[in-house]
Design an enzyme around this catalytic site. Structure first.
Site, PDB file in Angstrom:
ATOM      1  N   CYS A 100     -18.870 -37.063   2.725  1.00 17.17           N
ATOM      2  CA  CYS A 100     -19.194 -35.370   3.057  1.00 17.17           C
ATOM      3  C   CYS A 100     -18.120 -34.154   2.720  1.00 17.17           C
ATOM      4  O   CYS A 100     -17.466 -34.538   3.567  1.00 17.17           O
ATOM      5  CB  CYS A 100     -19.977 -34.538   4.500  1.00 17.17           C
ATOM      6  SG  CYS A 100     -19.959 -32.790   4.384  1.00 17.17           S
ATOM      7  N   HIS A 142     -29.157 -35.487   1.185  1.00 16.31           N
ATOM      8  CA  HIS A 142     -27.859 -35.267   1.805  1.00 16.31           C
ATOM      9  C   HIS A 142     -27.527 -33.652   1.355  1.00 16.31           C
ATOM     10  O   HIS A 142     -27.445 -33.052   2.071  1.00 16.31           O
ATOM     11  CB  HIS A 142     -27.034 -35.626   1.065  1.00 16.31           C
ATOM     12  CG  HIS A 142     -25.268 -35.518   1.761  1.00 16.31           C
ATOM     13  ND1 HIS A 142     -24.900 -36.524   2.077  1.00 16.31           N
ATOM     14  CD2 HIS A 142     -24.588 -34.210   1.615  1.00 16.31           C
ATOM     15  CE1 HIS A 142     -23.825 -35.879   2.969  1.00 16.31           C
ATOM     16  NE2 HIS A 142     -23.294 -34.664   1.858  1.00 16.31           N
ATOM     17  N   GLU A 143     -27.713 -33.477   0.374  1.00 19.96           N
ATOM     18  CA  GLU A 143     -27.359 -31.703  -0.352  1.00 19.96           C
ATOM     19  C   GLU A 143     -28.332 -30.831   0.343  1.00 19.96           C
ATOM     20  O   GLU A 143     -28.348 -29.753   0.498  1.00 19.96           O
ATOM     21  CB  GLU A 143     -27.858 -31.620  -1.839  1.00 19.96           C
ATOM     22  CG  GLU A 143     -26.128 -32.279  -2.471  1.00 19.96           C
ATOM     23  CD  GLU A 143     -25.055 -32.064  -1.795  1.00 19.96           C
ATOM     24  OE1 GLU A 143     -24.478 -30.894  -1.232  1.00 19.96           O
ATOM     25  OE2 GLU A 143     -24.095 -33.003  -2.143  1.00 19.96           O
ATOM     26  N   HIS A 146     -28.634 -29.874   3.784  1.00 24.57           N
ATOM     27  CA  HIS A 146     -27.201 -28.756   4.157  1.00 24.57           C
ATOM     28  C   HIS A 146     -28.222 -27.019   4.350  1.00 24.57           C
ATOM     29  O   HIS A 146     -26.825 -26.266   5.195  1.00 24.57           O
ATOM     30  CB  HIS A 146     -25.949 -28.494   3.278  1.00 24.57           C
ATOM     31  CG  HIS A 146     -24.681 -28.797   3.417  1.00 24.57           C
ATOM     32  ND1 HIS A 146     -23.843 -29.543   4.133  1.00 24.57           N
ATOM     33  CD2 HIS A 146     -24.708 -30.046   2.441  1.00 24.57           C
ATOM     34  CE1 HIS A 146     -22.730 -30.355   4.096  1.00 24.57           C
ATOM     35  NE2 HIS A 146     -23.317 -31.210   2.811  1.00 24.57           N
TER      36      HIS A 146
HETATM   37 NI    NI Z   1     -21.873 -32.800   2.593  1.00 20.17          NI
END
Ligand code: NI
Length: 183
Positions: A100, A142-143, A146
């Protein structure tokens, strides 16, 4: 072109839930999206979420045709995804290494749904609805994490599979894959 600095783990903003957009206007979003693409490309990332540059809105970008550092990585369509919703298809989880831009120099093994549907809008307000599997599905999960203030270490099951990239590489523990990644 503005390459923005990416917030690093420890910044409390990265653990906050971002706000949904009430309305989507391409002109209003253009400067943010341009900065996000510029920053992602400059950092050789596979994706970036708006809160990583301190903008607490439910906007992510991801995708690349090819990544010179990882020629074997499958292409992921270049996508702007606003107010995303992820629905798993089935319950198969797959382990994979992630990095990341907010946690430079480190990698960890994270379980993710292998198959998903993701929905949302592009910057013109057009609906997006796609099925994705494998690495593509991993990047999206993953995105979008966030946007809920979740960094990948929070999802690591076995903390022994978390470490510094240079050490992991030296010991051939890791097969490199890009994921919201730094050089
Ligand atoms: Ni990330």
């Amino acid at each position: 072109m503005t390459i923005r600095s990416v917030l690093k783990m420890g910044d409390p903003k990265l653990f906050k839930v971002s706000e949904a957009l009430d309305s989507i206007d391409a002109e209003t979003l253009a400067p943010l999206l341009q900065d996000m693409w510029d920053t992602m490309v400059a950092e050789n990332g596979a994706g970036l979420a708006a809160p990583q540059i301190g903008v607490m809105q439910r906007v992510v970008i991801f995708g690349y045709e090819s990544n010179p550092r990882y020629p074997e990585a499958p292409p992921v369509p270049q996508t702007v995804l606003i107010n995303p919703l992820i629905t798993p298809i089935g319950d198969v989880l797959e382990d994979g290494w992630e990095g990341c831009l907010s946690i430079p120099g480190m990698r960890g093994v994270v379980p993710r749904y292998r198959d998903i549907v993701y929905q949302g809008y592009d910057q013109h307000g057009n609906e997006i609805s796609r099925e994705a599997s494998g690495f593509h599905a991993r990047v999206v999960q993953h995105e979008c994490d966030h946007l809920d203030g979740i960094l990948y270490p929070l999802r690591i099951v076995d903390m022994r599979q978390f470490g510094y990239l240079d050490t992991l590489s030296e010991q051939s523990v890791i097969k490199l894959q890009p994921c919201d990644d730094e050089p």
